[in-house]
Write a protein that holds these residues in place. Sequence first.
Motif, short mmCIF file in Angstrom:
data_model
loop_
_atom_site.label_atom_id
_atom_site.label_comp_id
_atom_site.label_asym_id
_atom_site.label_seq_id
_atom_site.Cartn_x
_atom_site.Cartn_y
_atom_site.Cartn_z
N THR A 122 0.84 -1.20 0.00
CA THR A 122 0.00 0.00 0.00
C THR A 122 0.88 1.26 0.00
N GLY A 123 0.32 2.35 -0.52
CA GLY A 123 1.06 3.61 -0.54
C GLY A 123 0.96 4.35 0.79
N GLY A 124 0.02 3.95 1.63
CA GLY A 124 -0.19 4.58 2.94
C GLY A 124 -0.99 3.63 3.81
N LEU A 125 -1.49 4.14 4.94
CA LEU A 125 -2.19 3.24 5.87
C LEU A 125 -3.70 3.51 5.93
N ALA A 126 -4.20 4.45 5.10
CA ALA A 126 -5.65 4.72 5.09
C ALA A 126 -6.35 3.59 4.35
N VAL A 127 -7.63 3.39 4.66
CA VAL A 127 -8.36 2.27 4.05
C VAL A 127 -8.39 2.40 2.53
N THR A 128 -8.40 3.64 2.03
CA THR A 128 -8.39 3.83 0.57
C THR A 128 -7.09 3.31 -0.05
N ASP A 129 -6.00 3.36 0.72
CA ASP A 129 -4.73 2.82 0.21
C ASP A 129 -4.82 1.30 0.03
N PHE A 130 -5.60 0.66 0.90
CA PHE A 130 -5.79 -0.78 0.78
C PHE A 130 -6.75 -1.09 -0.38
N THR A 131 -7.83 -0.29 -0.47
CA THR A 131 -8.83 -0.53 -1.52
C THR A 131 -8.18 -0.45 -2.90
N SER A 132 -7.31 0.55 -3.07
CA SER A 132 -6.76 0.74 -4.42
C SER A 132 -5.80 -0.38 -4.82
N CYS A 133 -5.38 -1.20 -3.88
CA CYS A 133 -4.48 -2.33 -4.22
C CYS A 133 -5.25 -3.62 -4.53
N LEU A 134 -6.54 -3.64 -4.24
CA LEU A 134 -7.28 -4.90 -4.40
C LEU A 134 -7.38 -5.30 -5.87
N ARG A 135 -7.31 -6.62 -6.09
CA ARG A 135 -7.47 -7.16 -7.44
C ARG A 135 -8.45 -8.33 -7.37
N GLU A 136 -8.81 -8.83 -8.54
CA GLU A 136 -9.71 -10.00 -8.62
C GLU A 136 -9.18 -11.18 -7.81
N ASN A 137 -7.83 -11.38 -7.88
CA ASN A 137 -7.23 -12.56 -7.26
C ASN A 137 -6.64 -12.28 -5.86
N THR A 138 -7.05 -11.14 -5.24
CA THR A 138 -6.53 -10.85 -3.89
C THR A 138 -7.13 -11.83 -2.89
N ARG A 139 -6.23 -12.49 -2.16
CA ARG A 139 -6.67 -13.50 -1.18
C ARG A 139 -6.59 -12.97 0.25
N LEU A 140 -5.58 -12.09 0.49
CA LEU A 140 -5.44 -11.63 1.87
C LEU A 140 -4.83 -10.24 1.97
N ILE A 141 -5.10 -9.64 3.13
CA ILE A 141 -4.49 -8.34 3.48
C ILE A 141 -3.66 -8.56 4.74
N TYR A 142 -2.42 -8.05 4.73
CA TYR A 142 -1.53 -8.23 5.88
C TYR A 142 -1.19 -6.85 6.46
N ILE A 143 -1.42 -6.70 7.78
CA ILE A 143 -1.14 -5.40 8.42
C ILE A 143 -0.31 -5.57 9.70
N GLU A 144 0.20 -4.45 10.18
CA GLU A 144 0.95 -4.43 11.45
C GLU A 144 0.66 -3.07 12.08
N THR A 145 0.08 -3.04 13.25
CA THR A 145 -0.23 -1.77 13.90
C THR A 145 -0.20 -1.91 15.41
N PRO A 146 0.50 -1.02 16.14
CA PRO A 146 1.38 0.03 15.64
C PRO A 146 2.55 -0.59 14.87
N SER A 147 3.03 0.15 13.88
CA SER A 147 4.04 -0.43 13.00
C SER A 147 5.45 -0.23 13.56
N ASN A 148 6.32 -1.09 13.17
CA ASN A 148 7.73 -1.09 13.57
C ASN A 148 8.55 -0.40 12.48
N PRO A 149 9.24 0.67 12.71
CA PRO A 149 9.53 1.33 13.98
C PRO A 149 8.83 2.70 14.15
N LEU A 150 7.92 3.06 13.23
CA LEU A 150 7.40 4.44 13.24
C LEU A 150 6.13 4.61 14.05
N LEU A 151 5.60 3.50 14.58
CA LEU A 151 4.42 3.56 15.45
C LEU A 151 3.22 4.19 14.74
#
Length: 382
Positions: A122-151
């Motif tokens: 993703t280009g950022g952490l907003a939900v729209t950043d996730f939406t714009s990456c979705l494709r027909e064959n998307t199986r999963l979304i992987y996140i980390e929050t708070p993120s390492n090391p920028l929190l």
Amino acid sequence: MAQSNSIKTICVHSGTIADSQAHGSISPIFPATSHAYLDLQKKAYPRYFNTLNQEALALKLAALEHGESGLIFSSGMAAISAVLLSFLKKGDHAVIQQKLYGGTSNFISNCLADFAIEHDTTGGLAVTDFTSCLRENTRLIYIETPSNPLLEITGLQAVAGLAKSRDILTIIDNTFASPVNQNPLDFGIDIVVHSATKYLSGHSDICAGAVIAGRANIEKIMPRAVNFGGSLNAQTCNLLERSVKTLVLRVTQQNQNAQAIAEFLLENPKIEQVNYPGLQSHPQHDLAKEQMHGFGGMLSFVAQSGVDIVALQKNLQLIKPSMSLGAVESTICSPALTSHALLSREQRLAEGISDNLLRLSAGIEDVDDLIADLQQALEKKG
Ligand SMILES: Cc1ncc(COP(=O)(O)O)c(C=O)c1O
């Protein structure tokens, strides 16, 4: 132990194996790697993730994360790689949050393509950043929050909602928060992974990982986990079970210490920026408040360009310059030299990880002593 117990009680009691021989009050250790099998339904074997000490610990962690079931691994990366490769196959696509722990980013960018698995970051952490990456064959979304090391904070409910509307699986690395500060399954996230090497262990003496989810997803992960073989031995499971008993006490103190240290650094003229979700100045402070019970023991900060960050670390007398995090002792590190060393400098700068960034893991020491240590190190010339 019923899940309605409070978290402190879960930490102490959930999963404990009854000691029918000695009638002791703690789980006995069952180190056997060879078990009888004739006339028995269960074929117990450590690599099958089904021995008594493995199951006891998995029950405790599942209760802590409000999940149905869990698996204990020999490291956080063993857990993360087993989960990703359980749900992704040739031709599938994954959406990966920008700004993850460097080892996870490295695994994703170097290994997934070898299995003909596609991904977009993703280009950022907003939900729209996730939406714009979705494709027909998307199986999963992987996140980390708070993120390492920028929190930085990702919206759990928003990402889980998006994924559910498209029938996509969500996985979160909950290491930084620990189950004391955040329970992602309550927001609709499907699978939680942990580097148990950090807060769950808390004493810098165990390397382990954990996956917690609903029973159906754990059953899907099990075959790959058994293939890859990254299980944990009985002795270490038992040591980790003991460590988790004090998790709430440790993390509560670490939260308080991190908040006070972040506030101290914010006022220091040698510090350019402080990243801590508990600060009003954190851009996602309100979101963190909505989805976290506490803001965690991790913070990071950027020293002014004239500050020698290696000398600063060496001048500390109490806070240890050290890799890893989440322990009772406070530690500090330069992500560029440790957690994110596998990324190129360009990749790091693109992710906002400057050479002058330091990551601090607050321990449980007296916070005045920790602040005095930082103060004297910041005042020294080189
Ligand atoms: C957020 C996070 N996730 C996963 C890992 C990997 O865990 P392990 O070192 O136990 O494999 C780390 C390690 O630093 C981490 O910080």
